[in-house]
Design an enzyme around this catalytic site. Structure first.
Site, short mmCIF file in Angstrom:
data_model
loop_
_atom_site.label_atom_id
_atom_site.label_comp_id
_atom_site.label_asym_id
_atom_site.label_seq_id
_atom_site.Cartn_x
_atom_site.Cartn_y
_atom_site.Cartn_z
N ASP A 30 -31.48 -9.69 -0.43
CA ASP A 30 -32.36 -8.85 0.38
C ASP A 30 -33.68 -8.32 -0.78
OD1 ASP A 30 -32.40 -6.51 2.82
OD2 ASP A 30 -33.75 -6.09 1.25
N ASN A 87 -28.15 -3.43 11.87
CA ASN A 87 -29.05 -2.55 12.50
C ASN A 87 -29.56 -3.02 13.81
OD1 ASN A 87 -28.66 -0.69 10.44
ND2 ASN A 87 -30.30 -1.81 9.20
N GLN A 94 -33.63 -1.30 12.48
CA GLN A 94 -33.98 -2.71 12.41
C GLN A 94 -35.17 -2.91 12.43
OE1 GLN A 94 -32.64 -5.38 15.57
NE2 GLN A 94 -33.24 -6.96 14.74
N SER A 95 -35.97 -3.48 11.26
CA SER A 95 -37.32 -3.75 10.98
C SER A 95 -37.73 -5.16 11.15
CB SER A 95 -37.76 -3.36 9.77
OG SER A 95 -36.94 -3.85 8.74
N VAL A 96 -36.84 -6.01 11.07
CA VAL A 96 -37.08 -7.72 11.29
C VAL A 96 -36.13 -7.92 12.44
CG1 VAL A 96 -36.84 -10.02 10.53
CG2 VAL A 96 -37.28 -7.95 8.76
N HIS A 100 -29.70 -9.99 11.79
CA HIS A 100 -29.19 -10.16 10.28
C HIS A 100 -27.91 -9.29 9.94
CE1 HIS A 100 -32.77 -7.63 10.31
NE2 HIS A 100 -32.01 -7.01 9.55
N HIS A 102 -26.16 -7.27 6.96
CA HIS A 102 -26.24 -7.09 5.31
C HIS A 102 -25.05 -6.71 4.64
CE1 HIS A 102 -30.28 -4.93 5.94
NE2 HIS A 102 -30.16 -4.91 7.29
P1 DGP Z 1 -33.37 -4.28 8.82
O1 DGP Z 1 -34.09 -3.15 8.32
O2 DGP Z 1 -32.05 -3.98 9.25
O3 DGP Z 1 -33.99 -4.95 9.89
O4 DGP Z 1 -33.37 -5.25 7.52
C1 DGP Z 1 -34.57 -5.84 7.09
C2 DGP Z 1 -34.19 -6.32 5.83
O5 DGP Z 1 -35.08 -7.49 5.41
C3 DGP Z 1 -34.63 -5.18 4.53
O6 DGP Z 1 -33.63 -4.79 4.14
C4 DGP Z 1 -35.64 -5.86 3.69
C5 DGP Z 1 -35.49 -7.52 4.13
N1 DGP Z 1 -36.69 -8.04 4.03
C6 DGP Z 1 -37.91 -8.01 4.51
N2 DGP Z 1 -38.53 -8.77 4.11
C7 DGP Z 1 -38.04 -9.70 3.37
C8 DGP Z 1 -38.68 -10.94 2.73
O7 DGP Z 1 -39.44 -11.40 2.97
N3 DGP Z 1 -37.48 -11.33 1.75
C9 DGP Z 1 -36.18 -11.03 1.74
N4 DGP Z 1 -35.41 -11.61 0.94
N5 DGP Z 1 -35.88 -10.03 2.40
C10 DGP Z 1 -36.84 -9.22 3.04
#
Ligand code: DGP
Length: 114
Positions: A30, A87, A94-96, A100, A102
């Site tokens: 992450d 999430n 959840q932001s992406v 996924h 964690h």
């Molecule tokens: P969530 O909030 O559950 O959707 O988690 C998204 C996670 O993705 C957050 O912990 C940060 C991670 N993340 C966002 N952008 C990038 C990226 O460009 N590269 C990596 N390795 N992680 C990322």
């Protein structure tokens, strides 16, 4: 071409520290770690969230959990313990929007989570 960030990481269009990959899954660190070990485990296939999961994708989810356990072993957090978080949608953080898991370890985890 997919505009999804995690699809681009899986296809190596965007760099990430990849710890494991196979035909179905990719695991990478992450970018904003919340614990000494913070790894994201994703399916190669684009699934927006757990809420979008189809019955034919349940074996894939089992595979992702197995990858979590493998990475936890590799990262040396199995014996002490670790947490797997998924999430789902906005209120859960959840932001992406590419499903996924964690994997968090290397520190004591509180309960209930925030
Ligand atoms: P969530 O909030 O559950 O959707 O988690 C998204 C996670 O993705 C957050 O912990 C940060 C991670 N993340 C966002 N952008 C990038 C990226 O460009 N590269 C990596 N390795 N992680 C990322």
């Amino acid at each position: 071409m997919s505009e999804c960030l995690f699809c681009k990481i899986a296809s190596r269009e965007i760099p990430a520290t990849i710890l494991y990959e196979d035909e179905h899954a990719v695991a990478f660190r992450d970018i904003n770690p919340q614990a000494p070990v913070h790894v994201l485990i994703i399916p190669r296939q684009h699934i927006a969230s757990l809420a979008e999961l189809k019955p034919e994708q349940t074996a894939l989810m089992g595979h992702l959990l197995w990858v979590c356990a493998e990475i936890a072993r590799q990262e040396g957090v199995e014996a002490e313990g670790y947490r797997v978080v998924l999430n789902t949608n906005r209120a859960a953080g959840q932001s992406v929007f590419h499903l996924h898991l964690h994997l968090l370890g290397g520190r004591h985890m509180r309960w209930p989570p925030g």
